[in-house]
Write an enzyme that holds these catalytic residues in place. Structure first.
Site, PDB file in Angstrom:
ATOM      1  N   GLU A 197       0.858  -1.190   0.000  1.00  0.00           N
ATOM      2  CA  GLU A 197       0.000   0.000   0.000  1.00  0.00           C
ATOM      3  C   GLU A 197       0.891   1.235   0.000  1.00  0.00           C
ATOM      4  O   GLU A 197       1.000   1.946   1.003  1.00  0.00           O
ATOM      5  CB  GLU A 197      -0.935  -0.005   1.216  1.00  0.00           C
ATOM      6  CG  GLU A 197      -1.950  -1.144   1.190  1.00  0.00           C
ATOM      7  CD  GLU A 197      -2.790  -1.226   2.460  1.00  0.00           C
ATOM      8  OE1 GLU A 197      -2.461  -0.535   3.456  1.00  0.00           O
ATOM      9  OE2 GLU A 197      -3.783  -1.987   2.470  1.00  0.00           O
ATOM     10  N   GLU A 315      -6.961  -7.377  -0.938  1.00  0.00           N
ATOM     11  CA  GLU A 315      -7.429  -7.347   0.437  1.00  0.00           C
ATOM     12  C   GLU A 315      -8.852  -6.798   0.475  1.00  0.00           C
ATOM     13  O   GLU A 315      -9.152  -5.771  -0.149  1.00  0.00           O
ATOM     14  CB  GLU A 315      -6.548  -6.461   1.326  1.00  0.00           C
ATOM     15  CG  GLU A 315      -5.158  -7.008   1.579  1.00  0.00           C
ATOM     16  CD  GLU A 315      -4.361  -6.126   2.533  1.00  0.00           C
ATOM     17  OE1 GLU A 315      -4.992  -5.310   3.249  1.00  0.00           O
ATOM     18  OE2 GLU A 315      -3.115  -6.245   2.550  1.00  0.00           O
TER      19      GLU A 315
END
Length: 661
Positions: A197, A315
């Site tokens: 991320e 995710e």
């Protein structure tokens, strides 16, 4: 770009040379092509890792990945695998995940706490061996497996500073050169994700300069992977957006800086955020959540999939708020969108950190200690969605909740639910089979019609046939009949009117998409279905469409018959037919009641003839024979006064109720 003075330039050159020398050395030492370096004690005798490259396109490979599970808070933990409280991963754990039906394992990996030489980012060989062992736990189960760079310090180093950018690119190159060389002979079920991320510190919003920086970091990692050669020249590589976010600005800011087509965009989407992630957020799944999620998938489709870029949702999840049923519903609806919305099956990988408390960051569904599921219903909902694929439960590309539950090919539901559109926009878009959807245009014959139930302004809707195959590009069909039903408006569009507008009856070869939209004002569409004309096959009469909730032993839907001043014609309830109810709550906790104050059963409970799951919800069927048996007579027209659909001992929400005959 920051201009360096001569001293800094020489320091940078020397640093870069050190890194490159280290990478070259590590590349040679890690070019392992057997299992000799990894722990093979848990594998069957004679096991060797797969090397096959099947020649699949990125879309075909990603579409095959199915439901996935994250080995969270393990190999990405600081310092060592068990430092965040989880047990050391075993093959038996991953065997249990595979046995549940999961096809993809994502293995987050932190590398920088495992450097043997941090000056040139040399990865400790024992740690590389351990990662390889865990990778093979999945491959030995014929699963896909994703490894990445996760929680490295560089993950938070998105910046406009040139020297920092150079340092991050060099580290990504060093990591992926070593990892690439270790796994260069592995087959295409191993996938590399360049970064987790990427962001600037705790700035989760970013700006265009940061988005550009992420694109450059992605390219540095991708290029390093390709440069290692072997099977890495064609391996799927996942490239994240800023924060891996699905927010509009971030997905529009993503770019592939190469001509490489074996890439996919990496997205993390704990959405809707208040329900899925926020510990103090609402715990009950709502229609607003449904519509919000539909918007997310709509944008992923238009920004990426429609432009040739596959999507992997690496995710997602819903944290525990003592709301198991709602989390199961969420998992089913989320994966239904993923498998049905775009004509392409987006793999969704549940984040599991093995935390099962209450509130934020409690995403655990699998007990790693005893290899059983805390929340098997969540896992089963996900797996089932991919087994069903897009082969018939998804009539609607906007909502994903259409279903031809009757099994009758001449009458078909295209959409059930709630989808709104503002003026001149489309509420529902349905692809035909020709265009990768589920609606079979071969059923469109003279005498048939489309039925739309909606609210808003009367007759302020449009029914559009679209073609890019030689038919009319945008044909607006004239309404053949309109009126009121179930507290909504309805409109019918005959096949003859469709032919007149479209210019041909060759729908099978010419019709690509059907749209229902708004004309000059806002509308909400609740159902769209096609009903054949005078045939010997079944037709569907909608009695209720929407969302109505009943508390235990209460009634969600109450309808009077025409005998009692209502709209339900009991004379149409005939032998061979059945009632169909779609609902949520607890499976089996639904009842259909016939009431009479005309001489028959005052309160007759009908036994269901069939129950199951569809569209992320449950359904139940009640045959005519069971109705007559419970009511005590077949004289429904003369005796039946009212019908109820209600809850048993658990709260139930009903979405549709109708009769097939």
């Amino acid at each position: 770009m920051v201009k360096l003075n001569n001293k800094k330039r020489w320091v940078s050159i020397l640093t870069l040379m050190t890194i490159l020398i280290g990478v070259i050395f590590v590349s040679d030492s890690n070019a392992i092509t057997s299992l000799a370096a990894m722990d093979s004690s848990e594998f069957s005798s004679g096991y060797t890792y797969p090397t096959q490259m099947r020649g699949l396109s990125a879309f075909d490979l990603v579409s095959d990945m199915g439901a996935g599970w994250n080995l969270g808070n393990s190999l990405e933990s600081s310092d060592n695998e068990t430092n965040w409280g989880n047990p050391r991963t075993t093959k038996a754990m991953i065997d249990a995940i595979a046995a549940k039906g999961f096809k993809t394992l994502r293995v987050p990996v932190r590398w920088d706490d495992n450097y043997s030489n941090s000056s040139n980012y040399t990865i400790n060989s024992a740690y590389m061996d351990r990662v390889e062992t865990v990778v093979n736990y999945a491959l030995a189960n014929d699963m896909y497996v994703i490894i990445n760079v996760h929680h490295n310090d560089l993950q938070d180093m998105v910046t406009t500073d040139y020297s920092t950018q150079t340092r991050v690119k060099n580290e990504l190159k060093a990591i992926w050169t070593q990892v690439g060389n270790r796994f260069k002979n592995y087959g295409d079920k191993l996938i590399f994700e360049v970064n987790n991320e990427p962001r600037c510190g705790e700035d989760w919003n970013g700006n265009q300069n940061y988005y550009n920086c992420v694109n450059e970091y992605n390219e540095a990692g991708r290029a390093a992977i390709r440069a290692t050669g072997g099977n890495n020249s064609k391996r799927l590589v996942m490239l994240p957006t800023y924060c891996a976010s699905a927010d509009s600005a971030k997905i529009y800011g993503w770019k592939n800086l190469s001509s490489d087509t074996m890439i996919a965009v990496s997205i993390h989407a704990y959405l809707p955020f208040d329900f899925a992630f926020e510990g103090n957020g609402h715990s009950n799944w709502t229609d607003a959540d449904y519509n919000s999620l539909a918007g997310v998938f709509s944008e992923l489709k238009s920004v990426f999939i429609d432009k040739g870029v596959p999507v992997v949702i690496g995710e997602f999840g819903a944290t525990n708020k003592n709301n198991t049923a709602d989390r199961e519903k969420y998992a089913a609806i989320y994966t239904a969108f993923a498998t049905q919305y775009s004509g392409f099956k987006i793999p969704c990988i549940w984040w599991d950190n093995n935390n099962t408390g209450y509130g934020s960051e409690n995403f655990g569904i699998f007990n790693r200690a005893n290899r059983t599921f805390y929340y098997g219903g969540i896992a089963e909902a996900m797996v089932k969605a991919y087994k069903a694929g897009s082969s018939g439960n998804a009539g609607s590309d906007n909502n994903g909740s259409g279903n031809n539950s009757s099994g009758d090919s001449s009458s078909a539901s295209l959409f059930w639910g709630s989808a709104s559109a503002s003026s001149w926009n489309q509420a529902v878009s349905v692809k035909t089979k020709k265009n990768g959807g589920s609606f079979d245009t071969a059923n469109m014959k003279s005498g048939g019609h489309f039925y739309v139930e909606y609210s808003g302004s009367y007759e302020k809707l449009e029914f559009i046939l679209q073609s890019w195959s030689g038919g009319a590009e945008w044909a607006k069909v004239k309404i053949s009949e309109s009126g009121s039903a179930n507290g909504h408006y309805y409109a019918k569009f005959t096949v003859d009117n469709c032919v007149s507008a479209f210019g041909t009856n060759d729908f099978a070869n010419k019709l690509d998409t059907i749209h229902v939209g708004a004309v000059g004002s806002n509308i909400t569409v609740y159902s769209v279905y096609y009903e054949a004309g005078n045939t010997n096959t079944s037709t569907y009469t909608s009695l209720f469409t929407g969302s109505s909730t009943a508390v235990p032993w209460g009634q969600a839907v109450s309808l009077k018959t025409t005998k009692n001043g209502g709209s339900v014609n009991a004379g149409n309830i005939t032998s061979g037919g059945y009632f169909y109810v779609e609902y949520s709550g607890t499976k089996g906790q639904i009842e259909l009641i016939f009431q009479s104050w005309s001489g028959e059963a005052e309160w007759a409970k009908i036994s269901p003839s069939e129950t199951g799951e569809v569209n992320g919800r449950y359904y139940a069927k009640f045959t005519y024979q069971n109705c007559v048996k419970a009511f005590g007579t077949s004289d429904l027209a003369g005796k039946l006064d009212q019908l109820y659909v209600g809850a048993l001992k658990n709260t139930t929400t009903v979405y549709s109720f109708g009769y097939y005959k």
